[in-house]
Design an enzyme around this catalytic site. Structure first.
Site, PDB file in Angstrom:
ATOM      1  N   GLY A 245       0.800  -1.239   0.000  1.00 27.70           N
ATOM      2  CA  GLY A 245       0.000   0.000   0.000  1.00 27.70           C
ATOM      3  C   GLY A 245       0.823   1.276   0.000  1.00 27.70           C
TER       4      GLY A 245
ATOM      5  CB  ALA B 142      -3.018   8.571  -3.755  1.00 23.49           C
TER       6      ALA B 142
ATOM      7  CG  ASP C 234       4.542  10.529  -4.688  1.00 25.15           C
ATOM      8  OD1 ASP C 234       3.585  10.854  -5.421  1.00 25.15           O
ATOM      9  OD2 ASP C 234       4.506  10.608  -3.440  1.00 25.15           O
TER      10      ASP C 234
ATOM     11  NE  ARG D  55       5.745  11.992   0.486  1.00 29.32           N
ATOM     12  CZ  ARG D  55       6.029  11.137   1.486  1.00 29.32           C
ATOM     13  NH1 ARG D  55       6.002  11.546   2.739  1.00 29.32           N
ATOM     14  NH2 ARG D  55       6.336   9.879   1.223  1.00 29.32           N
TER      15      ARG D  55
ATOM     16  CB  ILE E  29       1.926  17.442   5.063  1.00 28.00           C
ATOM     17  CG1 ILE E  29       1.878  16.368   3.974  1.00 28.00           C
ATOM     18  CG2 ILE E  29       2.318  16.851   6.416  1.00 28.00           C
ATOM     19  CD1 ILE E  29       3.138  15.554   3.802  1.00 28.00           C
TER      20      ILE E  29
ATOM     21  CG  HIS F 254     -33.320  22.275  -2.877  1.00 33.64           C
ATOM     22  ND1 HIS F 254     -32.460  23.279  -2.515  1.00 33.64           N
ATOM     23  CD2 HIS F 254     -34.375  22.335  -2.017  1.00 33.64           C
ATOM     24  CE1 HIS F 254     -32.978  23.932  -1.481  1.00 33.64           C
ATOM     25  NE2 HIS F 254     -34.125  23.377  -1.161  1.00 33.64           N
TER      26      HIS F 254
ATOM     27  CB  VAL G  75      11.931  27.751   8.716  1.00 31.31           C
ATOM     28  CG1 VAL G  75      12.678  26.916   9.735  1.00 31.31           C
ATOM     29  CG2 VAL G  75      10.501  28.018   9.176  1.00 31.31           C
TER      30      VAL G  75
HETATM   31  P1  FAD Z   1       4.377   5.347  -2.530  1.00 27.55           P
HETATM   32  O1  FAD Z   1       3.008   5.313  -2.017  1.00 27.55           O
HETATM   33  O2  FAD Z   1       5.390   6.178  -1.815  1.00 27.55           O
HETATM   34  O3  FAD Z   1       4.866   3.827  -2.552  1.00 27.55           O
HETATM   35  C1  FAD Z   1       6.159   3.465  -2.880  1.00 27.55           C
HETATM   36  C2  FAD Z   1       6.462   2.117  -2.265  1.00 27.55           C
HETATM   37  O4  FAD Z   1       7.659   1.629  -2.808  1.00 27.55           O
HETATM   38  C3  FAD Z   1       6.666   2.173  -0.753  1.00 27.55           C
HETATM   39  O5  FAD Z   1       5.850   1.229  -0.109  1.00 27.55           O
HETATM   40  C4  FAD Z   1       8.148   1.813  -0.579  1.00 27.55           C
HETATM   41  O6  FAD Z   1       8.402   1.092   0.600  1.00 27.55           O
HETATM   42  C5  FAD Z   1       8.395   0.955  -1.798  1.00 27.55           C
HETATM   43  N1  FAD Z   1       9.788   0.895  -2.213  1.00 27.55           N
HETATM   44  C6  FAD Z   1      10.624   1.948  -2.456  1.00 27.55           C
HETATM   45  N2  FAD Z   1      11.816   1.515  -2.912  1.00 27.55           N
HETATM   46  C7  FAD Z   1      11.718   0.148  -2.957  1.00 27.55           C
HETATM   47  C8  FAD Z   1      12.614  -0.868  -3.361  1.00 27.55           C
HETATM   48  N3  FAD Z   1      13.824  -0.587  -3.848  1.00 27.55           N
HETATM   49  N4  FAD Z   1      12.198  -2.155  -3.262  1.00 27.55           N
HETATM   50  C9  FAD Z   1      10.957  -2.459  -2.810  1.00 27.55           C
HETATM   51  N5  FAD Z   1      10.073  -1.529  -2.425  1.00 27.55           N
HETATM   52  C10 FAD Z   1      10.443  -0.238  -2.512  1.00 27.55           C
HETATM   53  N6  FAD Z   1      -2.233  11.911  -1.823  1.00 27.55           N
HETATM   54  C11 FAD Z   1      -3.529  12.035  -2.183  1.00 27.55           C
HETATM   55  O7  FAD Z   1      -3.838  11.941  -3.386  1.00 27.55           O
HETATM   56  N7  FAD Z   1      -4.511  12.243  -1.260  1.00 27.55           N
HETATM   57  C12 FAD Z   1      -4.227  12.368   0.052  1.00 27.55           C
HETATM   58  O8  FAD Z   1      -5.131  12.555   0.858  1.00 27.55           O
HETATM   59  C13 FAD Z   1      -2.878  12.269   0.460  1.00 27.55           C
HETATM   60  N8  FAD Z   1      -2.553  12.391   1.759  1.00 27.55           N
HETATM   61  C14 FAD Z   1      -1.253  12.255   2.144  1.00 27.55           C
HETATM   62  C15 FAD Z   1      -0.941  12.408   3.490  1.00 27.55           C
HETATM   63  C16 FAD Z   1       0.366  12.301   3.905  1.00 27.55           C
HETATM   64  C17 FAD Z   1       0.689  12.467   5.367  1.00 27.55           C
HETATM   65  C18 FAD Z   1       1.386  11.993   2.959  1.00 27.55           C
HETATM   66  C19 FAD Z   1       2.801  11.822   3.402  1.00 27.55           C
HETATM   67  C20 FAD Z   1       1.084  11.852   1.618  1.00 27.55           C
HETATM   68  C21 FAD Z   1      -0.231  11.990   1.195  1.00 27.55           C
HETATM   69  N9  FAD Z   1      -0.588  11.882  -0.143  1.00 27.55           N
HETATM   70  C22 FAD Z   1      -1.894  12.029  -0.526  1.00 27.55           C
HETATM   71  C23 FAD Z   1       0.412  11.608  -1.183  1.00 27.55           C
HETATM   72  C24 FAD Z   1       0.374  10.106  -1.557  1.00 27.55           C
HETATM   73  O9  FAD Z   1       0.607   9.345  -0.410  1.00 27.55           O
HETATM   74  C25 FAD Z   1       1.428   9.819  -2.619  1.00 27.55           C
HETATM   75  O10 FAD Z   1       1.266  10.678  -3.706  1.00 27.55           O
HETATM   76  C26 FAD Z   1       1.300   8.373  -3.092  1.00 27.55           C
HETATM   77  O11 FAD Z   1       1.454   7.471  -2.029  1.00 27.55           O
HETATM   78  C27 FAD Z   1       2.336   8.079  -4.182  1.00 27.55           C
HETATM   79  O12 FAD Z   1       2.181   6.760  -4.592  1.00 27.55           O
HETATM   80  P2  FAD Z   1       3.394   5.934  -5.216  1.00 27.55           P
HETATM   81  O13 FAD Z   1       2.815   4.599  -5.559  1.00 27.55           O
HETATM   82  O14 FAD Z   1       4.047   6.706  -6.267  1.00 27.55           O
HETATM   83  O15 FAD Z   1       4.463   5.786  -4.055  1.00 27.55           O
HETATM   84  P1  NAD Z   2       3.861  21.094   0.009  1.00 29.17           P
HETATM   85  O1  NAD Z   2       4.694  21.262  -1.187  1.00 29.17           O
HETATM   86  O2  NAD Z   2       2.387  20.958  -0.140  1.00 29.17           O
HETATM   87  O3  NAD Z   2       4.094  22.313   1.004  1.00 29.17           O
HETATM   88  C1  NAD Z   2       5.367  22.684   1.460  1.00 29.17           C
HETATM   89  C2  NAD Z   2       5.313  24.112   1.951  1.00 29.17           C
HETATM   90  O4  NAD Z   2       6.513  24.400   2.652  1.00 29.17           O
HETATM   91  C3  NAD Z   2       5.186  25.136   0.813  1.00 29.17           C
HETATM   92  O5  NAD Z   2       4.076  25.959   1.063  1.00 29.17           O
HETATM   93  C4  NAD Z   2       6.514  25.872   0.871  1.00 29.17           C
HETATM   94  O6  NAD Z   2       6.401  27.217   0.477  1.00 29.17           O
HETATM   95  C5  NAD Z   2       6.901  25.719   2.345  1.00 29.17           C
HETATM   96  N1  NAD Z   2       8.344  25.895   2.624  1.00 29.17           N
HETATM   97  C6  NAD Z   2       9.395  25.391   1.920  1.00 29.17           C
HETATM   98  N2  NAD Z   2      10.566  25.790   2.487  1.00 29.17           N
HETATM   99  C7  NAD Z   2      10.257  26.555   3.569  1.00 29.17           C
HETATM  100  C8  NAD Z   2      11.027  27.261   4.559  1.00 29.17           C
HETATM  101  N3  NAD Z   2      12.361  27.271   4.565  1.00 29.17           N
HETATM  102  N4  NAD Z   2      10.365  27.942   5.517  1.00 29.17           N
HETATM  103  C9  NAD Z   2       9.008  27.945   5.546  1.00 29.17           C
HETATM  104  N5  NAD Z   2       8.242  27.305   4.637  1.00 29.17           N
HETATM  105  C10 NAD Z   2       8.852  26.606   3.671  1.00 29.17           C
HETATM  106  O7  NAD Z   2       4.484  19.833   0.770  1.00 29.17           O
HETATM  107  P2  NAD Z   2       3.934  18.943   1.962  1.00 29.17           P
HETATM  108  O8  NAD Z   2       2.835  19.614   2.681  1.00 29.17           O
HETATM  109  O9  NAD Z   2       5.141  18.505   2.716  1.00 29.17           O
HETATM  110  O10 NAD Z   2       3.341  17.698   1.195  1.00 29.17           O
HETATM  111  C11 NAD Z   2       4.197  16.869   0.373  1.00 29.17           C
HETATM  112  C12 NAD Z   2       3.434  16.235  -0.744  1.00 29.17           C
HETATM  113  O11 NAD Z   2       2.512  15.275  -0.264  1.00 29.17           O
HETATM  114  C13 NAD Z   2       2.672  17.254  -1.545  1.00 29.17           C
HETATM  115  O12 NAD Z   2       3.235  17.303  -2.831  1.00 29.17           O
HETATM  116  C14 NAD Z   2       1.278  16.763  -1.614  1.00 29.17           C
HETATM  117  O13 NAD Z   2       0.858  16.667  -2.938  1.00 29.17           O
HETATM  118  C15 NAD Z   2       1.289  15.380  -0.965  1.00 29.17           C
HETATM  119  N6  NAD Z   2       0.152  15.341  -0.029  1.00 29.17           N
HETATM  120  C16 NAD Z   2      -1.096  15.402  -0.540  1.00 29.17           C
HETATM  121  C17 NAD Z   2      -2.182  15.430   0.296  1.00 29.17           C
HETATM  122  C18 NAD Z   2      -3.541  15.530  -0.277  1.00 29.17           C
HETATM  123  O14 NAD Z   2      -3.705  15.287  -1.475  1.00 29.17           O
HETATM  124  N7  NAD Z   2      -4.554  15.860   0.491  1.00 29.17           N
HETATM  125  C19 NAD Z   2      -2.001  15.403   1.667  1.00 29.17           C
HETATM  126  C20 NAD Z   2      -0.719  15.352   2.161  1.00 29.17           C
HETATM  127  C21 NAD Z   2       0.361  15.313   1.297  1.00 29.17           C
END
Ligand code: FAD
Ligand code: NAD
Length: 466
Positions: free
Chosen positions: A39, A320, A312, A272, A184, A444, A237
């Site tokens: 996942g 996702a 990603d 990220r 985040i 509605h 920061v």
């Molecule tokens: P990932 O989900 O990162 O999966 C990659 C997998 O590859 C991992 O399990 C890792 O362990 C595995 N892996 C890596 N290298 C290797 C290797 N060499 N061998 C075997 N396995 C390996 N996105 C949304 O659209 N909606 C949201 O609400 C949302 N909320 C988020 C909240 C948070 C706190 C965070 C951190 C992210 C969120 N995201 C959200 C972003 C979303 O999680 C990512 O965009 C998504 O997971 C990317 O999918 P992926 O399959 O590219 O990679």
């Molecule tokens: P982000 O890119 O959304 O936000 C990072 C923020 O940090 C920006 O606003 C940037 O201007 C700020 N920043 C950078 N350097 C700084 C500094 N020195 N001082 C102060 N502020 C600074 O990144 P995130 O919130 O870490 O999320 C990472 C990724 O995960 C995103 O690309 C997002 O797409 C994905 N994500 C998606 C969801 C969702 O779809 N609901 C939820 C969580 C995460």
């Protein structure tokens, strides 16, 4: 040695969807995941656990702030059982990741647990409980991303933390300093604010969620300020130091003045980074860009013709659903089909409450591109549905071409905006005009009526209920 048509490295929403689609298309498929649960980030430490905590904390906030106005009295004090909240989150994650095990099994996909690395362009070594090598005619790299940081920050993962730790804390912070007002920072900042923490968001840009429409940044700032979140915009920061249980964050404001914040936790949410550590891409000759992403062409093919990459770990939004679309896309490319992804129509959502959702071009992008556009906006508070539920914050804004009326972007803040945006994705995929949407019947009373009203406003400034 086992041989496959396709091996997928990484089991996130990119990788596991790619594997399912490959299997559906009749290819013998393997998936390799270094962790014990499938996942990826999304299911284990991303989308799903963050939404579980957002929902739990939302219920708590409703109970302490809004039940009374609905005529619900709670005898005694409403208390948070934080341990239980975190345990519930873990069980939601557990059920969801087990669902992926089921799907892999159902689609007869071989699952390998261990770190996958290239030996060459057709052989992958898997280092897990046992070491083995498989042969794959095609490989899809879906290794995702990891939390990014700033060069001067040491993430000790106890007090100076990323989203991963913030999803599994053992106590509610007293004061959480959030570095970065992106998705985040705002989602998790809101969770802990609702649970009683003081939350200070320190953001480099002059607005939060800076990539979304400016009107959304403004509205969300207003609502979150009402909830008690403090914002320090245009603050860069420059230092994060830990001193026992205290974390001191230093920033420079617009006037170059140094400001310090003292908290017990600092959440670093500054973006990220693509993750290819340990993949040994060089053994297969796969090109990695300076930003650490796998370089791909429009077919998501790397410079090595039988190796593809999605999600990603490649360019584009780190979402996702974007990763999953690319997973299906690449499987179909490998099967010789001609799939298509409309990257302009990948919606973006922030799951705060009210929710924030967007698709297409922002007003700032249209201005920059010198597009002649019309804008129609409708406030949620004018809806009967919003008044009935008490969710009156937010708006729907629709941007359309001044000449053709084609919808170019839709931006909303409000209850269930995450679901409402789907209507706009469909409309824009079929190249609807604002008037097309305005003339469609919307049930509605629903929040979706704000979409119709904003479309009416964009069509001819003829919203009905304002
Ligand atoms: P990932 O989900 O990162 O999966 C990659 C997998 O590859 C991992 O399990 C890792 O362990 C595995 N892996 C890596 N290298 C290797 C290797 N060499 N061998 C075997 N396995 C390996 N996105 C949304 O659209 N909606 C949201 O609400 C949302 N909320 C988020 C909240 C948070 C706190 C965070 C951190 C992210 C969120 N995201 C959200 C972003 C979303 O999680 C990512 O965009 C998504 O997971 C990317 O999918 P992926 O399959 O590219 O990679
Ligand atoms: P982000 O890119 O959304 O936000 C990072 C923020 O940090 C920006 O606003 C940037 O201007 C700020 N920043 C950078 N350097 C700084 C500094 N020195 N001082 C102060 N502020 C600074 O990144 P995130 O919130 O870490 O999320 C990472 C990724 O995960 C995103 O690309 C997002 O797409 C994905 N994500 C998606 C969801 C969702 O779809 N609901 C939820 C969580 C995460």
């Amino acid at each position: 040695m086992s041989k496959y048509d396709v091996a997928v490295i990484g089991s996130g929403p990119g990788g596991y969807v790619a594997a399912i689609r490959c299997a559906q298309l009749g290819m013998k498929t393997a998936i390799i995941e270094k962790y014990n649960t499938l996942g990826g980030t999304c299911l284990n430490v991303g989308c799903i656990p963050s939404k579980a905590l957002l929902d739990s904390s939302h219920h708590y906030e409703q109970a302490i702030k809004h039940f009374e106005e609905h005529g619900i009295d709670i005898p005694g004090e409403v208390k948070i059982n934080f341990k239980k909240m975190i345990e519930r989150k873990a069980s939601v994650v557990d059920q969801t990741t087990k669902g992926i095990d089921f799907l892999m099994n159902k689609n007869k996909i071989d699952v390998y647990t261990g770190m996958g690395s290239f030996k060459d362009a057709t052989h992958i070594e898997i280092k897990g409980e046992k070491n083995e090598t498989i042969e794959a005619a095609n490989t899809i790299i879906a290794t995702g991303s990891k939390p990014g940081t700033l060069p001067f920050i040491t993430l000790d993962k106890e007090r100076v933390i990323t989203s991963t730790e913030a999803l599994s804390l053992t106590e509610i912070p007293k004061h959480m300093v959030v570095v970065g007002g992106g998705v985040i920072g705002l989602e998790l900042g809101q969770v802990y604010r609702r649970l009683g923490a003081e939350v200070s968001v320190v953001e480099y840009m002059d607005r939060i969620i800076p990539t979304m429409d400016k009107a959304q940044s403004k509205e969300l700032t207003k609502v979150m300020k009402k909830q008690g979140v403090k914002f320090f915009l245009s603050h860069r920061v420059s230092g994060v130091e830990r001193n026992g249980n205290e974390v001191i964050v230093t920033a420079t404001d617009k006037k170059d003045k140094e400001v310090t914040f003292s908290g017990d936790y600092c959440l670093v949410s500054v973006g990220r980074r693509a993750y290819t550590d340990g993949l040994k891409a060089e053994n297969a000759g796969v090109k990695i860009t300076e930003r650490g992403q796998v370089e791909v062409n429009d077919h998501l093919q790397s410079n090595v013709k039988n190796i593809y990459a999605i999600g990603d770990v490649v360019r584009g939004a780190m979402l996702a659903h974007k990763a999953s679309e690319e997973g299906s896309f690449v499987a179909e490319v490998i099967a010789g089909q001609k799939p298509h992804i409309n990257y302009n129509l990948i919606p973006g959502v922030v799951y705060t409450w009210p929710e924030v959702a967007s698709v297409g071009k922002t007003e700032e992008q249209l201005i920059e591109a010198k597009v002649d556009y019309k804008s129609g906006q409708f406030p949620m508070r004018a809806l009967g549905r919003s008044r009935a539920s008490g969710d009156t914050d937010g708006f729907v804004k629709i941007l359309s071409d001044a000449k053709t009326d084609e919808v170019l972007g839709a931006h909303m803040v409000g209850a269930r905006a995450a679901d409402l945006i789907a209507e706009m994705v469909v409309a824009m995929e079929f190249r609807a005009s604002a008037e097309d949407i305005a003339r469609m019947s919307h049930a509605h009373p629903t929040y979706a009526e704000a979409v119709k009203e904003a479309a009416l406003a964009a069509t001819d400034d003829r919203a009905l209920h304002i």
